[in-house]
Design a protein around this motif. Sequence first.
Motif, PDB file in Angstrom:
ATOM      1  N   SER A 148       1.280  -2.232  -8.804  1.00  0.00           N
ATOM      2  CA  SER A 148       0.545  -1.682  -9.946  1.00  0.00           C
ATOM      3  C   SER A 148      -0.935  -2.038  -9.897  1.00  0.00           C
ATOM      4  N   THR A 149      -1.251  -3.257  -9.456  1.00  0.00           N
ATOM      5  CA  THR A 149      -2.647  -3.665  -9.305  1.00  0.00           C
ATOM      6  C   THR A 149      -3.344  -2.789  -8.273  1.00  0.00           C
ATOM      7  N   ARG A 150      -2.649  -2.508  -7.165  1.00  0.00           N
ATOM      8  CA  ARG A 150      -3.205  -1.655  -6.116  1.00  0.00           C
ATOM      9  C   ARG A 150      -3.411  -0.231  -6.630  1.00  0.00           C
ATOM     10  N   VAL A 151      -2.464   0.270  -7.428  1.00  0.00           N
ATOM     11  CA  VAL A 151      -2.599   1.611  -8.015  1.00  0.00           C
ATOM     12  C   VAL A 151      -3.826   1.657  -8.920  1.00  0.00           C
ATOM     13  N   THR A 184       0.825  -1.209   0.000  1.00  0.00           N
ATOM     14  CA  THR A 184       0.000   0.000   0.000  1.00  0.00           C
ATOM     15  C   THR A 184       0.860   1.260   0.000  1.00  0.00           C
ATOM     16  N   ALA A 185       1.936   1.270   0.795  1.00  0.00           N
ATOM     17  CA  ALA A 185       2.821   2.440   0.831  1.00  0.00           C
ATOM     18  C   ALA A 185       3.519   2.634  -0.513  1.00  0.00           C
ATOM     19  N   HIS A 186       3.947   1.535  -1.137  1.00  0.00           N
ATOM     20  CA  HIS A 186       4.570   1.647  -2.458  1.00  0.00           C
ATOM     21  C   HIS A 186       3.559   2.144  -3.490  1.00  0.00           C
ATOM     22  N   ALA A 187       2.332   1.666  -3.406  1.00  0.00           N
ATOM     23  CA  ALA A 187       1.290   2.138  -4.324  1.00  0.00           C
ATOM     24  C   ALA A 187       1.046   3.635  -4.120  1.00  0.00           C
ATOM     25  N   ARG A 188       1.026   4.073  -2.864  1.00  0.00           N
ATOM     26  CA  ARG A 188       0.877   5.511  -2.587  1.00  0.00           C
ATOM     27  C   ARG A 188       2.017   6.303  -3.212  1.00  0.00           C
TER      28      ARG A 188
END
Length: 163
Positions: free
Chosen positions: A131-134, A101-105
Amino acid sequence: MSSTDLPEVTGAVLPMVSAVRVEEGERLRQVSLPGLTLTVRSRPPSREGLPPALYVHGLGGSSQNWSALMPLLADTVDGEALDLPGFGDSPPPDDGDYSVTAHARAVIRHLDAAGRGPVHLIGNSLGGSVSTRVAAARPDLVRTLTLVSPALPELRIQRSAVP
């Protein structure tokens, strides 16, 4: 010494850090955001007006993982690859959060700051999960989503969900 005794450490040995490789035609730049600095690798597109793409590396990787693919797609997309916080040449995040989640943020913040969206988002392994989370959180930033061996959980179909 028994198997439960810890060895005495007299001095920490830091790993040798090599210079970041930059392939011919590539450039690196630092993007500073509050609490976060990202290193972004890019190469000029073969022509103006190509749609933007963002490459996201896997666990233990860096933007350099995309150096071989970026020139092959340079006539199709205007590509950038970023080093996730704490990987490659990007320093650790100020909050120490390395979660997906932090990387997606971090990716979302970079895309918002750069104004490059919607992008062709390409992720490998951990980068596929990020990337999926983004794409789920901000579909307005993603034109297409390409996953290369993504690190996603295997979810079995529940029999009660099948008619």
